[in-house]
Structure formats: structure tokens, C-alpha cells
Design a protein around this motif. Structure first.
Motif, PDB file in Angstrom:
ATOM      1  N   LYS A  43       0.849  -1.193   0.000  1.00 44.66           N
ATOM      2  CA  LYS A  43       0.000   0.000   0.000  1.00 44.66           C
ATOM      3  C   LYS A  43       0.885   1.243   0.000  1.00 44.66           C
ATOM      4  N   LEU A  44       0.432   2.295  -0.667  1.00 46.43           N
ATOM      5  CA  LEU A  44       1.193   3.543  -0.668  1.00 46.43           C
ATOM      6  C   LEU A  44       1.251   4.118   0.741  1.00 46.43           C
ATOM      7  N   ALA A  45       2.451   4.399   1.200  1.00 49.20           N
ATOM      8  CA  ALA A  45       2.634   5.038   2.499  1.00 49.20           C
ATOM      9  C   ALA A  45       2.798   6.544   2.340  1.00 49.20           C
ATOM     10  N   VAL A  46       3.637   6.943   1.369  1.00 47.93           N
ATOM     11  CA  VAL A  46       3.952   8.357   1.155  1.00 47.93           C
ATOM     12  C   VAL A  46       3.932   8.666  -0.333  1.00 47.93           C
ATOM     13  N   VAL A  47       3.250   9.752  -0.674  1.00 43.56           N
ATOM     14  CA  VAL A  47       3.320  10.320  -2.018  1.00 43.56           C
ATOM     15  C   VAL A  47       3.849  11.742  -1.841  1.00 43.56           C
ATOM     16  N   ALA A  48       5.024  12.034  -2.384  1.00 46.01           N
ATOM     17  CA  ALA A  48       5.686  13.309  -2.112  1.00 46.01           C
ATOM     18  C   ALA A  48       5.819  14.139  -3.385  1.00 46.01           C
ATOM     19  N   TYR A  49       5.094  15.254  -3.431  1.00 42.04           N
ATOM     20  CA  TYR A  49       5.164  16.176  -4.556  1.00 42.04           C
ATOM     21  C   TYR A  49       6.247  17.210  -4.294  1.00 42.04           C
TER      22      TYR A  49
ATOM     23  N   SER B 283      -2.504   4.249   6.662  1.00 43.93           N
ATOM     24  CA  SER B 283      -3.119   4.898   5.507  1.00 43.93           C
ATOM     25  C   SER B 283      -2.035   5.570   4.680  1.00 43.93           C
ATOM     26  N   THR B 284      -2.382   6.591   3.920  1.00 44.94           N
ATOM     27  CA  THR B 284      -1.445   7.245   2.996  1.00 44.94           C
ATOM     28  C   THR B 284      -1.370   8.731   3.293  1.00 44.94           C
ATOM     29  N   THR B 285      -0.158   9.275   3.308  1.00 38.85           N
ATOM     30  CA  THR B 285       0.008  10.724   3.418  1.00 38.85           C
ATOM     31  C   THR B 285       0.573  11.259   2.107  1.00 38.85           C
ATOM     32  N   VAL B 286      -0.024  12.347   1.639  1.00 36.79           N
ATOM     33  CA  VAL B 286       0.377  12.979   0.385  1.00 36.79           C
ATOM     34  C   VAL B 286       1.003  14.321   0.731  1.00 36.79           C
ATOM     35  N   LEU B 287       2.279  14.491   0.428  1.00 37.25           N
ATOM     36  CA  LEU B 287       3.022  15.667   0.842  1.00 37.25           C
ATOM     37  C   LEU B 287       3.096  16.696  -0.274  1.00 37.25           C
ATOM     38  N   GLN B 288       2.870  17.954   0.095  1.00 32.61           N
ATOM     39  CA  GLN B 288       3.061  19.076  -0.822  1.00 32.61           C
ATOM     40  C   GLN B 288       4.170  19.943  -0.256  1.00 32.61           C
ATOM     41  N   GLU B 289       5.244  20.092  -1.007  1.00 30.58           N
ATOM     42  CA  GLU B 289       6.441  20.760  -0.517  1.00 30.58           C
ATOM     43  C   GLU B 289       6.240  22.258  -0.301  1.00 30.58           C
ATOM     44  N   ILE B 290       5.652  22.928  -1.274  1.00 27.98           N
ATOM     45  CA  ILE B 290       5.429  24.372  -1.204  1.00 27.98           C
ATOM     46  C   ILE B 290       3.943  24.637  -1.421  1.00 27.98           C
ATOM     47  N   TRP B 291       3.348  25.408  -0.525  1.00 24.73           N
ATOM     48  CA  TRP B 291       1.916  25.624  -0.577  1.00 24.73           C
ATOM     49  C   TRP B 291       1.505  26.449  -1.787  1.00 24.73           C
ATOM     50  N   ASP B 292       0.607  25.898  -2.540  1.00 21.23           N
ATOM     51  CA  ASP B 292      -0.060  26.586  -3.634  1.00 21.23           C
ATOM     52  C   ASP B 292      -1.464  26.004  -3.679  1.00 21.23           C
ATOM     53  N   ALA B 293      -2.471  26.837  -3.411  1.00 23.97           N
ATOM     54  CA  ALA B 293      -3.825  26.329  -3.214  1.00 23.97           C
ATOM     55  C   ALA B 293      -4.381  25.632  -4.452  1.00 23.97           C
ATOM     56  N   ALA B 294      -4.181  26.230  -5.622  1.00 24.46           N
ATOM     57  CA  ALA B 294      -4.702  25.619  -6.848  1.00 24.46           C
ATOM     58  C   ALA B 294      -4.037  24.266  -7.103  1.00 24.46           C
ATOM     59  N   ARG B 295      -2.721  24.214  -6.890  1.00 26.74           N
ATOM     60  CA  ARG B 295      -2.015  22.943  -7.068  1.00 26.74           C
ATOM     61  C   ARG B 295      -2.464  21.929  -6.023  1.00 26.74           C
ATOM     62  N   ALA B 296      -2.692  22.389  -4.806  1.00 24.61           N
ATOM     63  CA  ALA B 296      -3.158  21.491  -3.749  1.00 24.61           C
ATOM     64  C   ALA B 296      -4.480  20.840  -4.125  1.00 24.61           C
ATOM     65  N   LEU B 297      -5.383  21.606  -4.692  1.00 23.66           N
ATOM     66  CA  LEU B 297      -6.687  21.058  -5.062  1.00 23.66           C
ATOM     67  C   LEU B 297      -6.571  20.073  -6.230  1.00 23.66           C
ATOM     68  N   GLU B 298      -5.614  20.287  -7.096  1.00 21.36           N
ATOM     69  CA  GLU B 298      -5.352  19.294  -8.150  1.00 21.36           C
ATOM     70  C   GLU B 298      -4.823  17.991  -7.539  1.00 21.36           C
ATOM     71  N   ILE B 299      -3.938  18.130  -6.568  1.00 23.41           N
ATOM     72  CA  ILE B 299      -3.402  16.951  -5.878  1.00 23.41           C
ATOM     73  C   ILE B 299      -4.510  16.225  -5.121  1.00 23.41           C
ATOM     74  N   VAL B 300      -5.352  16.987  -4.448  1.00 24.12           N
ATOM     75  CA  VAL B 300      -6.496  16.406  -3.734  1.00 24.12           C
ATOM     76  C   VAL B 300      -7.342  15.561  -4.675  1.00 24.12           C
ATOM     77  N   ARG B 301      -7.627  16.097  -5.839  1.00 25.83           N
ATOM     78  CA  ARG B 301      -8.423  15.370  -6.837  1.00 25.83           C
ATOM     79  C   ARG B 301      -7.685  14.130  -7.350  1.00 25.83           C
ATOM     80  N   ASP B 302      -6.432  14.296  -7.710  1.00 26.46           N
ATOM     81  CA  ASP B 302      -5.684  13.209  -8.353  1.00 26.46           C
ATOM     82  C   ASP B 302      -5.368  12.066  -7.384  1.00 26.46           C
ATOM     83  N   GLU B 303      -5.154  12.386  -6.112  1.00 31.85           N
ATOM     84  CA  GLU B 303      -4.747  11.361  -5.146  1.00 31.85           C
ATOM     85  C   GLU B 303      -5.896  10.867  -4.276  1.00 31.85           C
ATOM     86  N   GLY B 304      -7.091  11.409  -4.460  1.00 29.11           N
ATOM     87  CA  GLY B 304      -8.230  10.975  -3.659  1.00 29.11           C
ATOM     88  C   GLY B 304      -8.122  11.373  -2.200  1.00 29.11           C
TER      89      GLY B 304
END
Length: 542
Positions: free
Chosen positions: A40-46, A258-279
Motif C-alpha cells: 500500500k502507498l505510504a507516502v506520495v511526495a510532490y 493509511s497514505t500521506t500525500v506531501l506538498q512541498e510548497i503551498w499553492d492552493a490551486a495545485r493542492a486542489l489538483e493533488i487532492v483530486r488526483d490522489e483521492g
């Protein structure tokens, strides 16, 4: 390092008998994941500037953790040694935390915003043995800074550079293949596992000590209250070097398997794309993150129906923001209040979020008690403001080398330094701080430290730093100063001076007010409340 965690002995029997302290370290939960769901995915790091994230299963993460742990041992790191790391939200942050636990060392994450001034104190005070930094982050050369600091820190044996290409690179030092297998014992549940600095009123950061039992008792209560499970996918966008990021966005998903999805630098629009793509289903951060996401949705960013819960801490959430998040994203924003010393203390449950999050900071989690008292130590009636005290399972193990500052009485009550009132259902509202701290976007600003630096400026005679309201960040920072005769000072002069002192830019005042003198009592005590009243009008300038 002799941590001397003095605040846990009196609680051990009671907390363990109640099942609040489970005597389990993060390595126990990680081993369960390796048994139950190794692929199972543990970490997804953007990473910023990289098209594809790093994806690590629990099995793959374990392989990296093992190599890092063996690498640390090869550097001479053992039980009760401190490993400091100044990393953004990357997989290396999670892996280092796990590796420290595996060898019995204490993890000491420090914020990427810190510079020489803050780090020289923190690393020296903690007797840090190894310091891990990014090569360059946000155009700042962390590697050069760390190498400059090393000769000044007698206990610092090794600097390690992530993405470096020299002899001190992360890959060469900590990801080697030629280190022997681990042999020694790992972290115990009552050993200090986490050292995290918090800004206080003393002018210097205080090192908060947590054990696995103190930290994880809070996370278990939090998981139950927020109704989280192994099926959740967690967005880690808030800085991991805060307790919010470390506890609830890095450790909590591992506890859940479960799985944690990391975003290195905050960008709201990019975060919402990640939210969609990673569930992504859940996240936690300050209210500014919610405001930014609402603005991004208005500008066309995607909305994901799976993203249903968000926990806000660090500052009160404007009711309009809570309603906007619900109307625009179907997102329930739950309020919370806590401290580095105790994690999340109060939370508004998801079912009551729309009703209560805008008017309260939640009610106490299981295992934690709250008490609101007057100046005589008596409990105040419902609805009246008093000093907020807390006690319970997640209270920290004490301040490193400063037991005299622990602020815990004979009955185990910790003085938070905050003012609050409570309603008939037990929901509290923080409505003032007796501690001299400004909270900007969830970040504690060390007011006394900044004032002490400004007092050294050759043109300044007196200075007071206070907060003023801001719709997005909760507060911004204003410096009121009076000048020596014949001297002048511009805002640009002020920032240039602080830059020369190598202070984190996030601590800089954002407004300068020159006054003839600062308001004082007849006894000469500074009346900061008057300055705060003056500064309130600055929020209207937005």
C-alpha cells in the motif's frame, strides 16, 4: 543527552491503567503496516518543479528507513542522541523520523524558515549530533548555512545535505549499502522521541519533549473524534516541522496504516489538483489554507467530492470561511485548539462543525481535562473568561533542561497562558493570551526575541511588538518604536537590520509605527494592551 522527562513519572500508572498510554512506538505501527499492507502507498511526495511525485509503498519506505537508520548509527548516533533536520515536506522527513525511532534517537525537526540566529541556539541547546538540510530551498542555500554553523557547534559531528553532490550528501552518508545491520534496541514508549521548539515569553525558544505515549495518546483520541480510518488519504501541506505537520500529517497516517500525500510548497490551486488526483479525504492546517483554497476554487481550481474534512488550528476561523468551504467544496471545517506542549486539546466534531466551528475552538478530547479559573484559582462560571488550564494524557514530558518553566502544579494542571470561556456543552473559546505571543498564519512569532534584537538597533530607545488583525493570516506584526534624539528609522531600515541579524523573515514586523513614547503605568510597566487597541485599526487598512 540526558533528557530528564520529569512530567511523565506521576502519570504512568494512571494513564497506562486507563489504556490512554498504550506503550507503542511509531515503529510498532509501521511493522503492522508491513505485515498487513506492505504494498500500500505510504507516502506520495510532490516536489516543486518536478512533474511526478515520489511514490513509496510501506515496503519501499521501510527499505529506505533501514538504510537511513544504519547510516545514522555509522555516524555514531545512538539512544537519546538528537538528530535535527530542517526539511520541507518531503519523503526524507518521514523516513528520518522513523529511522530515529528505530535506533532510539530523538527527532528534532526545525522549520525551514530558521536561519543562523535561531539555529545556532537550538542546535547547541539540544546538543545535536547530526543536522540534515536541503541543498537549496526557496532559493536559500541551506547547505552553506549548515556548514558555516558546524564549527561553532561542538556537538555537531555531521552535516548531511539532501540533493547535495558532495561528500556530505544524503545519498552518500545516509543511504549507503555498506553499513552493518541494526543490532541495538529501538525507542522505548517512555523515551523522549520528539524534541520540538516552541516560542515563548522568555526571549528564547523552549524545547518541548514528547514521548511516544504522550504524543500518540493524543493522536488516538484525535483519530476517534475526527472519525478517521485506514481508508483515508491525508494531505500534508502544513509544515511538517510544526507539531500539526509532524503529528497529524506524518505520524497519524502511519498509525492508521493509511497514505500521506506531501506538498512541498503551498499553492492552493495545485493542492486542489493533488487532492483530486490522489483521492485526498482529510487535512489539517491553519485557517489561511482554507481561505486560499476557496479563492482558488473561485478562480477555477477543481473540487473533489472525496475531500470532506479539514481541521483548522492556530487561530480562530472566520465563520464566513467555514460556510464558504462548505458551500464551495462540501468541506466540513472543524475548529481546534492546542499547543506544542500537548497537541490538539479541543476539537469540534465533524457533525457539529457547521454549527460550532465559527463560535468555538471545540471541546476537550478524551484523556484531556480543561479548567478555567480566575485570579484566585477558583473555577469561573459558564460563559465567563478566565485562565485556561489543562491536564491529561498528551501533556508533554517537560521542557529540555528547563524544568523550572514547566508550569505544572502539584495536581498536574498545566497553565497554558491563554484566556478562554466555556459554554454549557463544554465547548471553549480562546479569547485572549496572557502570553506575549503573536500568531501569524498559525506561526508563533517570538515577540520578546524580536524586541530584544530591535533594542540593539543604534537608533531605537524603546520597542514593543504586537499583533494586529488580518483576514487571511489571523494576525500580522507591528513594531512600535521610539527613537533617540536626532535619529530616523524607515521600515526599509528595520528590515535591513533584521536581515543582517540573520533572523527568519517570517518573524519580521510588517508595519513600523514611530511614536514619541510607549504607554506605561505610573510604575513604568509597558501597557501593551493600549498598543493592541491602536493596532486593531490597522486591520481596516486591508
Amino acid at each position: 543527552m540526558n533528557f530528564d522527562p520529569v512530567l511523565i513519572a506521576d502519570r504512568m500508572t494512571t494513564m497506562k491503567a486507563a489504556g490512554l498510554w498504550r506503550d507503542e512506538t511509531i515503529d510498532v505501527y509501521f511493522q503492522r503496516a508491513l505485515e498487513n499492507c506492505p504494498d500500500k502507498l505510504a507516502v506520495v511526495a510532490y516536489r516543486d518543479g518536478q512533474a511526478e511525485p515520489v511514490r513509496l509503498s510501506y515496503r519501499e519506505l521501510d527499505q529506505r528507513v533501514d538504510r537511513i537508520a544504519r547510516g545514522l548509527v555509522a555516524l555514531g548516533v545512538g539512544r537519546s542522541d538528537v538528530v535535527s533536520f530542517q526539511l520541507p515536506n518531503r519523503w526524507e522527513f518521514v523516513a528520518l523520523s522513523l529511522a530515529c525511532a528505530r535506533i532510539g534517537a530523538a527527532a528534532n525537526p526545525v522549520m525551514p524558515i530558521f536561519r543562523q540566529h535561531e539555529l545556532s541556539y537550538m542546535l547547541n541547546f539540544a546538543e545535536t549530533k547530526v543536522f540534515i538540510v536541503p541543498n537549496v530551498f526557496r532559493k536559500f542555500d541551506h547547505a552553506a548555512m549548515a556548514r558555516e554553523l558546524q564549527p561553532k557547534l561542538p556537538n555537531l559531528k555531521q552535516v548531511v545535505v539532501v540533493d547535495g553532490d558532495g561528500e556530505d550528501s544524503f545519498d552518500r552518508v545516509l543511504m549507503r549499502d555498506d553499513t552493518p545491520p541494526l543490532a541495538g534496541p529501538g525507542l522505548g514508549p517512555d523515551d523522549v522521541s520528539l524534541l520540538m521548539y516552541t516560542s515563548g515569553t522568555t526571549g528564547e525558544p523552549k524545547g518541548v519533549m514528547h514521548t511516544s505515549n504522550t504524543l500518540f495518546s493524543n493522536l488516538h483520541a484525535y483519530i476517534a473524534t475526527m472519525e478517521l480510518s485506514a481508508s483515508d488519504v491525508v494531505l500534508g501541506a502544513s509544515p511538517m516541522a510544526h507539531l500539526t505537520g509532524y503529528g497529524y500529517l506524518a505520524m497519524l497516517p502511519l498509525i492508521l496504516n493509511s497514505t500521506t500525500v506531501l506538498q512541498e510548497i503551498w499553492d492552493a490551486a495545485r493542492a486542489l489538483e493533488i487532492v483530486r488526483d490522489e483521492g485526498v479525504t482529510f487535512s489539517m492546517a491553519s485557517a489561511a489554507f482554507i481561505s486560499d483554497m476557496c479563492a482558488a476554487v473561485e478562480a477555477g481550481a477543481p473540487v473533489s467530492p472525496q475531500f470532506t474534512k479539514f481541521n483548522c488550528a492556530g487561530a480562530p476561523i472566520p465563520p464566513v470561511t467555514i460556510q464558504r468551504a462548505w458551500d464551495m467544496m462540501g468541506l466540513r471545517v472543524c475548529s481546534a485548539w492546542g499547543m506544542t506542549e500537548c497537541g490538539a486539546v479541543t476539537i469540534t466534531e465533524p457533525a457539529r462543525a457547521l454549527e460550532k466551528s465559527g463560535v468555538s475552538d471545540g471541546r476537550a478530547l478524551p484523556g484531556i481535562e480543561v479548567r478555567i479559573i480566575d485570579s484566585n484559582g477558583d473555577e469561573v462560571p459558564t460563559g465567563e473568561t478566565g485562565e485556561l488550564l489543562i491536564r491529561g494524557s498528551s501533556l508533554f514530558a517537560g521542557y529540555l533542561k528547563r524544568p523550572q518553566l514547566n508550569s505544572v502544579d502539584a495536581n498536574g494542571w498545566f497553565d497554558t497562558g491563554d484566556l478562554a470561556f466555556q459554554d454549557a456543552e463544554g465547548y471553549i473559546r480562546i479569547n485572549g493570551r496572557s502570553k506575549d505571543i503573536v500568531i501569524r498564519g498559525g506561526e508563533n512569532i517570538p515577540v520578546v526575541e524580536i524586541e530584544n534584537l530591535l533594542y540593539r538597533h543604534p537608533s531605537i530607545t524603546t520597542v514593543a511588538v504586537v499583533g494586529y488583525p488580518d483576514r487571511r493570516l489571523g494576525e500580522r506584526v507591528c513594531a512600535f518604536v521610539s527613537l533617540k534624539p536626532g535619529c530616523t528609522l524607515t521600515f526599509e531600515d528595520l528590515t535591513a537590520y533584521l536581515d543582517k541579524q540573520q533572523v527568519a523573515k517570517q518573524y519580521y514586523p510588517e508595519r513600523l509605527e514611530i511614536v514619541e513614547d510607549l504607554p506605561r503605568t505610573p510604575a513604568g510597566k509597558l501597557q501593551k494592551f493600549k498598543l493592541r487597541e491602536t493596532a486593531k485599526s490597522f486591520g481596516n487598512d486591508q
